[in-house]
Design a protein around this motif. Structure first.
Motif, short mmCIF file in Angstrom:
data_model
loop_
_atom_site.label_atom_id
_atom_site.label_comp_id
_atom_site.label_asym_id
_atom_site.label_seq_id
_atom_site.Cartn_x
_atom_site.Cartn_y
_atom_site.Cartn_z
N THR A 129 0.84 -1.21 0.00
CA THR A 129 0.00 0.00 0.00
C THR A 129 0.87 1.25 0.00
N LEU A 132 2.65 1.67 -3.43
CA LEU A 132 1.73 2.17 -4.47
C LEU A 132 1.42 3.65 -4.26
N LEU A 146 -2.89 -1.26 -14.01
CA LEU A 146 -2.17 -2.47 -13.61
C LEU A 146 -3.03 -3.66 -13.95
N ALA A 155 -4.15 -8.88 -3.30
CA ALA A 155 -3.72 -7.75 -4.14
C ALA A 155 -4.93 -6.96 -4.64
N CYS A 158 -6.13 -4.76 -1.91
CA CYS A 158 -5.18 -3.65 -1.73
C CYS A 158 -5.40 -2.58 -2.79
N TYR A 159 -5.48 -2.99 -4.06
CA TYR A 159 -5.66 -2.04 -5.15
C TYR A 159 -7.00 -1.31 -5.06
N THR A 160 -8.05 -2.04 -4.72
CA THR A 160 -9.38 -1.44 -4.59
C THR A 160 -9.41 -0.43 -3.45
N PHE A 164 -8.20 1.92 -7.08
CA PHE A 164 -8.20 1.32 -8.42
C PHE A 164 -9.57 0.71 -8.69
N TYR A 188 -6.50 3.65 -11.99
CA TYR A 188 -6.59 4.68 -10.95
C TYR A 188 -6.46 6.01 -11.66
#
Length: 191
Positions: A129, A132, A146, A155, A158-160, A164, A188
């Motif tokens: 986190t 990023l 990504l 993952a 984490c991205y959400t 993202f 994003y």
């Protein structure tokens, strides 16, 4: 304390071992020894594209941001053959060429995040986190893209959480052999 910074040349070996460890399952088809994998990919890394998470002088995680002008890694056939042997080295070069060197079809204003990897001993501590969030602040792109496999739920979470959003899915041709069914593409946009 996690310190995020651009990678420098002296980080090259640590970046390679972090990628080898982070993508251990993916590389296991060629070799299960993470040090051999690191040796195979280290020469092909475009270190200028990488960011590192430094925890008390140790590289805890890495990621790269590429764009339409170039990628973060290239296939170095001599290193692959030296590390994996002739046959597996050539197979690795063939398989990794598209993954590492494929031209990105995004505009120059879009950063493509790849090689997000955290060393085993630092996982679940906020390293990915922080990597990023901080690297996206440092990098000068309007938006970021990504991809992640459908089975990598941690993952995806984490991205959400960072912001993202999924915009596309592509079914993997050899999913059964690779251990996943789809690649999920996420974007994003800076606010």
């Amino acid at each position: 304390m996690i310190h995020i910074r651009k990678a420098i040349e002296t980080d090259r070996n640590s970046v390679a071992i972090c990628i080898a460890e982070g993508f251990e399952k993916d590389f296991s088809v060629l070799c299960k020894d993470t040090q051999k994998v690191a040796n195979a990919i280290v020469a092909g890394l475009n270190i200028d594209r990488f960011y590192v998470a430094d925890v008390e002088g140790e590289i805890a995680g890495v990621l790269a941001i590429s764009d339409c002008t170039g990628r973060a890694a290239r296939v170095d056939k001599p290193s692959l053959k030296k590390s994996f042997g002739f046959f597996k080295g050539m197979l690795g070069a063939f398989v990794l060429k598209e993954e590492f060197e494929g031209q990105l079809a995004y505009p120059a204003t879009t950063g493509y995040i790849e090689f997000v990897a955290v060393r085993k001993t630092y996982r679940k501590q906020g390293v990915a986190t922080a990597l990023l969030q901080e690297s996206m602040l440092i990098a000068d792109y309007q938006d970021f893209v990504l991809d992640v496999t459908d089975v990598n739920s941690s993952a995806i979470r984490c991205y959400t959480k960072i912001g993202f959003e999924e915009f596309k899915r592509i079914t993997e041709k050899h999913g059964k052999q690779k251990g996943f069914n789809e690649k999920i593409f996420m974007r994003y946009r800076r606010k």
